[in-house]
Scaffold this motif. Structure first.
Motif, PDB file in Angstrom:
ATOM      1  N   ARG A   3       0.832  -1.200   0.000  1.00  0.00           N
ATOM      2  CA  ARG A   3       0.000   0.000   0.000  1.00  0.00           C
ATOM      3  C   ARG A   3       0.873   1.260   0.000  1.00  0.00           C
ATOM      4  O   ARG A   3       0.580   2.222  -0.700  1.00  0.00           O
ATOM      5  CB  ARG A   3      -0.919  -0.025   1.210  1.00  0.00           C
ATOM      6  N   PHE A   4       1.949   1.230   0.771  1.00  0.00           N
ATOM      7  CA  PHE A   4       2.888   2.358   0.819  1.00  0.00           C
ATOM      8  C   PHE A   4       3.542   2.566  -0.546  1.00  0.00           C
ATOM      9  O   PHE A   4       3.630   3.696  -1.036  1.00  0.00           O
ATOM     10  CB  PHE A   4       3.954   2.114   1.894  1.00  0.00           C
ATOM     11  N   ILE A   5       3.981   1.490  -1.169  1.00  0.00           N
ATOM     12  CA  ILE A   5       4.617   1.577  -2.484  1.00  0.00           C
ATOM     13  C   ILE A   5       3.627   2.116  -3.518  1.00  0.00           C
ATOM     14  O   ILE A   5       3.981   2.953  -4.348  1.00  0.00           O
ATOM     15  CB  ILE A   5       5.190   0.208  -2.908  1.00  0.00           C
ATOM     16  N   ASP A   6       2.376   1.650  -3.465  1.00  0.00           N
ATOM     17  CA  ASP A   6       1.358   2.147  -4.386  1.00  0.00           C
ATOM     18  C   ASP A   6       1.123   3.643  -4.188  1.00  0.00           C
ATOM     19  O   ASP A   6       0.960   4.392  -5.156  1.00  0.00           O
ATOM     20  CB  ASP A   6       0.043   1.394  -4.192  1.00  0.00           C
ATOM     21  N   ARG A   7       1.119   4.078  -2.951  1.00  0.00           N
ATOM     22  CA  ARG A   7       0.913   5.492  -2.634  1.00  0.00           C
ATOM     23  C   ARG A   7       2.067   6.351  -3.165  1.00  0.00           C
ATOM     24  O   ARG A   7       1.849   7.400  -3.759  1.00  0.00           O
ATOM     25  CB  ARG A   7       0.778   5.632  -1.124  1.00  0.00           C
ATOM     26  N   VAL A   8       3.288   5.874  -2.943  1.00  0.00           N
ATOM     27  CA  VAL A   8       4.466   6.598  -3.423  1.00  0.00           C
ATOM     28  C   VAL A   8       4.452   6.655  -4.951  1.00  0.00           C
ATOM     29  O   VAL A   8       4.729   7.698  -5.551  1.00  0.00           O
ATOM     30  CB  VAL A   8       5.773   5.950  -2.896  1.00  0.00           C
ATOM     31  N   GLU A  10       1.859   6.604  -6.889  1.00  0.00           N
ATOM     32  CA  GLU A  10       0.813   7.541  -7.284  1.00  0.00           C
ATOM     33  C   GLU A  10       1.279   8.992  -7.144  1.00  0.00           C
ATOM     34  O   GLU A  10       1.049   9.815  -8.031  1.00  0.00           O
ATOM     35  CB  GLU A  10      -0.434   7.310  -6.424  1.00  0.00           C
ATOM     36  N   VAL A  11       1.955   9.295  -6.059  1.00  0.00           N
ATOM     37  CA  VAL A  11       2.481  10.654  -5.860  1.00  0.00           C
ATOM     38  C   VAL A  11       3.505  10.995  -6.936  1.00  0.00           C
ATOM     39  O   VAL A  11       3.503  12.095  -7.494  1.00  0.00           O
ATOM     40  CB  VAL A  11       3.096  10.801  -4.444  1.00  0.00           C
ATOM     41  N   ILE A  12       4.371  10.052  -7.253  1.00  0.00           N
ATOM     42  CA  ILE A  12       5.389  10.284  -8.285  1.00  0.00           C
ATOM     43  C   ILE A  12       4.742  10.516  -9.644  1.00  0.00           C
ATOM     44  O   ILE A  12       5.118  11.435 -10.381  1.00  0.00           O
ATOM     45  CB  ILE A  12       6.391   9.114  -8.332  1.00  0.00           C
ATOM     46  N   VAL A  13       3.748   9.707  -9.990  1.00  0.00           N
ATOM     47  CA  VAL A  13       3.084   9.858 -11.288  1.00  0.00           C
ATOM     48  C   VAL A  13       2.393  11.216 -11.376  1.00  0.00           C
ATOM     49  O   VAL A  13       2.500  11.916 -12.391  1.00  0.00           O
ATOM     50  CB  VAL A  13       2.095   8.700 -11.543  1.00  0.00           C
ATOM     51  N   TRP A  14       1.700  11.629 -10.329  1.00  0.00           N
ATOM     52  CA  TRP A  14       1.023  12.929 -10.347  1.00  0.00           C
ATOM     53  C   TRP A  14       2.033  14.078 -10.409  1.00  0.00           C
ATOM     54  O   TRP A  14       1.796  15.086 -11.071  1.00  0.00           O
ATOM     55  CB  TRP A  14       0.093  13.088  -9.145  1.00  0.00           C
ATOM     56  N   THR A  15       3.169  13.902  -9.734  1.00  0.00           N
ATOM     57  CA  THR A  15       4.228  14.912  -9.814  1.00  0.00           C
ATOM     58  C   THR A  15       4.762  15.003 -11.235  1.00  0.00           C
ATOM     59  O   THR A  15       4.970  16.104 -11.767  1.00  0.00           O
ATOM     60  CB  THR A  15       5.369  14.572  -8.834  1.00  0.00           C
ATOM     61  N   LEU A  16       4.966  13.856 -11.865  1.00  0.00           N
ATOM     62  CA  LEU A  16       5.417  13.844 -13.264  1.00  0.00           C
ATOM     63  C   LEU A  16       4.396  14.501 -14.181  1.00  0.00           C
ATOM     64  O   LEU A  16       4.761  15.232 -15.104  1.00  0.00           O
ATOM     65  CB  LEU A  16       5.697  12.413 -13.721  1.00  0.00           C
ATOM     66  N   VAL A  17       3.111  14.241 -13.949  1.00  0.00           N
ATOM     67  CA  VAL A  17       2.054  14.851 -14.762  1.00  0.00           C
ATOM     68  C   VAL A  17       2.110  16.365 -14.632  1.00  0.00           C
ATOM     69  O   VAL A  17       2.064  17.096 -15.641  1.00  0.00           O
ATOM     70  CB  VAL A  17       0.661  14.308 -14.356  1.00  0.00           C
ATOM     71  N   HIS A  76      -2.027   5.905 -17.683  1.00  0.00           N
ATOM     72  CA  HIS A  76      -1.487   5.163 -16.538  1.00  0.00           C
ATOM     73  C   HIS A  76      -2.250   5.508 -15.262  1.00  0.00           C
ATOM     74  O   HIS A  76      -2.553   4.620 -14.455  1.00  0.00           O
ATOM     75  CB  HIS A  76       0.000   5.459 -16.362  1.00  0.00           C
ATOM     76  N   VAL A  77      -2.578   6.774 -15.072  1.00  0.00           N
ATOM     77  CA  VAL A  77      -3.304   7.200 -13.877  1.00  0.00           C
ATOM     78  C   VAL A  77      -4.704   6.599 -13.857  1.00  0.00           C
ATOM     79  O   VAL A  77      -5.167   6.104 -12.827  1.00  0.00           O
ATOM     80  CB  VAL A  77      -3.368   8.744 -13.798  1.00  0.00           C
ATOM     81  N   SER A  78      -5.391   6.606 -14.988  1.00  0.00           N
ATOM     82  CA  SER A  78      -6.775   6.139 -15.006  1.00  0.00           C
ATOM     83  C   SER A  78      -6.910   4.622 -15.050  1.00  0.00           C
ATOM     84  O   SER A  78      -7.872   4.074 -14.530  1.00  0.00           O
ATOM     85  CB  SER A  78      -7.536   6.763 -16.174  1.00  0.00           C
ATOM     86  N   HIS A  79      -5.947   3.915 -15.642  1.00  0.00           N
ATOM     87  CA  HIS A  79      -6.072   2.467 -15.787  1.00  0.00           C
ATOM     88  C   HIS A  79      -5.035   1.667 -15.002  1.00  0.00           C
ATOM     89  O   HIS A  79      -5.077   0.443 -14.994  1.00  0.00           O
ATOM     90  CB  HIS A  79      -5.967   2.070 -17.269  1.00  0.00           C
ATOM     91  N   HIS A  80      -4.077   2.345 -14.395  1.00  0.00           N
ATOM     92  CA  HIS A  80      -2.997   1.693 -13.637  1.00  0.00           C
ATOM     93  C   HIS A  80      -2.232   0.679 -14.480  1.00  0.00           C
ATOM     94  O   HIS A  80      -1.827  -0.373 -14.004  1.00  0.00           O
ATOM     95  CB  HIS A  80      -3.524   1.036 -12.356  1.00  0.00           C
TER      96      HIS A  80
END
Length: 143
Positions: A3-8, A10-17, A76-80
């Motif tokens: 769960r922690f890895i998934d959260r990190v 997600e934060v990285i992907v949104w930062t990249l976006v 990637h954000v919408s479909h993982h």
């Protein structure tokens, strides 16, 4: 831990976006400013020198690559997951950027053969992905 890895992730992907959005926006503004300066700065006015237009095509394609990368991250954000054909699209556009801005006088023949091989391989890969997607879609519509 997962769960922690998934959260990190997600934060990285949104930062990249967000960073990519800023980069594409600034690149587009820079391209507009460059074109405006080319048109206004030197006579004859409202005409673009082919050499300067050639340089602006490189900037245009860089902005286009940014938009394609943004589409890839959005998917990637919408479909993982990542669609391979989108990755191949970005690679094709990046390669086209290289070819458009290539100076043939300074490029070795072996490099040109390598670029041709990469174009062929990417085009073939894209064709396979698209055909596979069409067949997959046709099979689900028959059910």
């Amino acid at each position: 831990m997962n769960r922690f890895i998934d959260r990190v992730e997600e934060v990285i992907v949104w930062t990249l976006v967000l960073m990519l959005l800023v980069a594409v926006l600034l690149g587009t503004l820079g391209l507009g400013r460059t074109l405006f300066q080319i048109i206004i700065d030197s006579p004859p006015y409202l005409l673009i020198d082919p050499k300067m237009l050639f340089q602006s095509f490189g900037l245009f394609l860089i902005c286009l690559i940014g938009l394609e990368l943004l589409k890839l991250l959005k998917f990637h954000v919408s479909h993982h997951s990542v669609k391979p054909e989108l990755v191949v699209e970005v690679a094709i556009i990046a390669l086209c950027n290289k070819i458009v801005t290539l100076d043939l006088k300074e490029t070795a023949p072996v490099s040109l053969l390598g670029l041709a091989a990469m174009i062929f391989a990417l085009a073939a890969g894209y064709y396979v992905f698209i055909r596979h997607g069409e067949e997959k879609g046709q099979a689900s519509s028959r059910d």
